[in-house]
Write a protein that holds these residues in place. Structure first.
Motif, PDB file in Angstrom:
ATOM      1  N   ILE A 135       0.837  -1.212   0.000  1.00 57.06           N
ATOM      2  CA  ILE A 135       0.000   0.000   0.000  1.00 57.06           C
ATOM      3  C   ILE A 135       0.868   1.257   0.000  1.00 57.06           C
ATOM      4  O   ILE A 135       0.623   2.207  -0.752  1.00 57.06           O
ATOM      5  N   GLU A 136       1.900   1.281   0.843  1.00 53.51           N
ATOM      6  CA  GLU A 136       2.771   2.454   0.925  1.00 53.51           C
ATOM      7  C   GLU A 136       3.489   2.715  -0.389  1.00 53.51           C
ATOM      8  O   GLU A 136       3.611   3.864  -0.830  1.00 53.51           O
ATOM      9  N   LEU A 137       3.964   1.658  -1.021  1.00 54.44           N
ATOM     10  CA  LEU A 137       4.685   1.821  -2.279  1.00 54.44           C
ATOM     11  C   LEU A 137       3.739   2.247  -3.403  1.00 54.44           C
ATOM     12  O   LEU A 137       4.113   3.037  -4.278  1.00 54.44           O
ATOM     13  N   GLN A 138       2.528   1.727  -3.397  1.00 56.79           N
ATOM     14  CA  GLN A 138       1.543   2.143  -4.405  1.00 56.79           C
ATOM     15  C   GLN A 138       1.178   3.611  -4.234  1.00 56.79           C
ATOM     16  O   GLN A 138       1.070   4.354  -5.213  1.00 56.79           O
ATOM     17  N   ASN A 139       1.007   4.039  -2.987  1.00 54.89           N
ATOM     18  CA  ASN A 139       0.677   5.438  -2.745  1.00 54.89           C
ATOM     19  C   ASN A 139       1.818   6.367  -3.150  1.00 54.89           C
ATOM     20  O   ASN A 139       1.589   7.485  -3.631  1.00 54.89           O
TER      21      ASN A 139
END
Length: 285
Positions: A174-178
């Protein structure tokens, strides 16, 4: 030297086996060898260049996520990097781009812009590295660079509670996608450490492939979820590197499994004798 010798013999035996298959009119299975680096320090850039030239002459490079058929005639290789170190951006990516080589970089999202915060072996050269900052990571993705998650804090996932492992696996995606605006579909296991529940958590998190540190090649036509990789270093010798990207270290997991079996076999009688002695002692007291 022992590992190098065994790998050379394995490579020769594999070459004879492929030749024998061709004599009978059969085509040997084509597999993808995924190699992985950590950092590429300034002092080793020239050696890394030499390695990439070896791959340019003797192999064809594919993305680590490739599925489908592979060409014959040369080795088929995928190039990956764990930990997203600054030295990779500075010394590896320009060399890869100049040759049109694709690579995959696995990012530990909780340490962006700082030194590695996870446990390393004493004297490990990675202790002098820095993880790329968020703004640099955000600009990395391109037709030649794919980003994958590498957990948040780089723990040994099998030692965590189920909820903590889920947070590391799902949270890093999730963090990398954001951060990047990319759909993150690949995950690299920190230390290669995992359990069946870890792999199931990766499936539930939406990953399409998980990468281990077991040096087996990949059947790109099969449905395999966990993909093996071969560890390489920029200071590997010419022969060692050649054997690694040609899949000649695939024997290692079988030897490890045999050693575990023999160790368990010899420990069991000793444990049994220990229990008997303890029981006799208990009867005396």
């Amino acid at each position: 030297m022992a590992r190098l010798t065994i790998s050379l013999l394995y490579y020769i035996a594999l070459a004879f086996w492929r030749f024998a298959l061709q004599l009978t009119g059969r085509s040997p299975a084509r597999r993808l060898v995924v190699i992985y680096y950590h950092g590429i320090p300034d002092a080793y850039r020239s050696k890394f260049v030499r390695q990439m030239e070896s791959i340019r002459r003797g192999a064809k490079v594919f993305p680590a996520f490739h599925r489908g058929s592979l060409p014959a005639g040369k080795a088929n290789v995928a190039i990956t990097f764990d930990d997203a170190y600054v030295s990779v951006a500075e010394n590896a990516l320009p060399e890869l781009a100049s040759r049109g080589f694709h690579s995959t970089i696995f990012v530990p999202t909780a340490t962006l812009g700082g030194p590695p915060s996870w446990t390393m072996e004493e004297g490990c050269p990675d202790s002098c590295e820095f993880v790329m900052p968020a703004e640099q990571i955000a600009k990395l993705a391109s037709p030649l660079v794919t980003l994958g998650a590498h957990s948040c804090t780089h723990p040994r996932l099998s030692r965590l509670t189920l909820s903590d492992a889920r947070a590391e696996i799902e949270g890093s995606r999730i963090e990398l996608q954001n951060l990047t605006g990319q759909d993150i579909r690949l995950f690299s296991l920190p230390y290669g450490d995992h359990s069946p529940s870890t792999i199931e958590l990766c499936r539930e998190a939406g990953y399409e492939a998980v990468f281990s540190t077991i040096p087996t090649s990949v059947d790109t036509k099969g449905p395999g979820f966990v993909r093996g990789r071969v560890k390489v270093d920029p200071f590997d010798g010419r022969l060692e590197f050649f054997l690694k990207y040609n899949g000649a270290y695939a024997w290692a997991p079988y030897v490890s499994a045999l050693k575990r079996t023999l160790r368990n076999h010899w420990q069991s009688p000793a444990a049994h004798l220990g229990l008997v002695a303890s029981d006799r002692q208990g009867r005396r007291s």
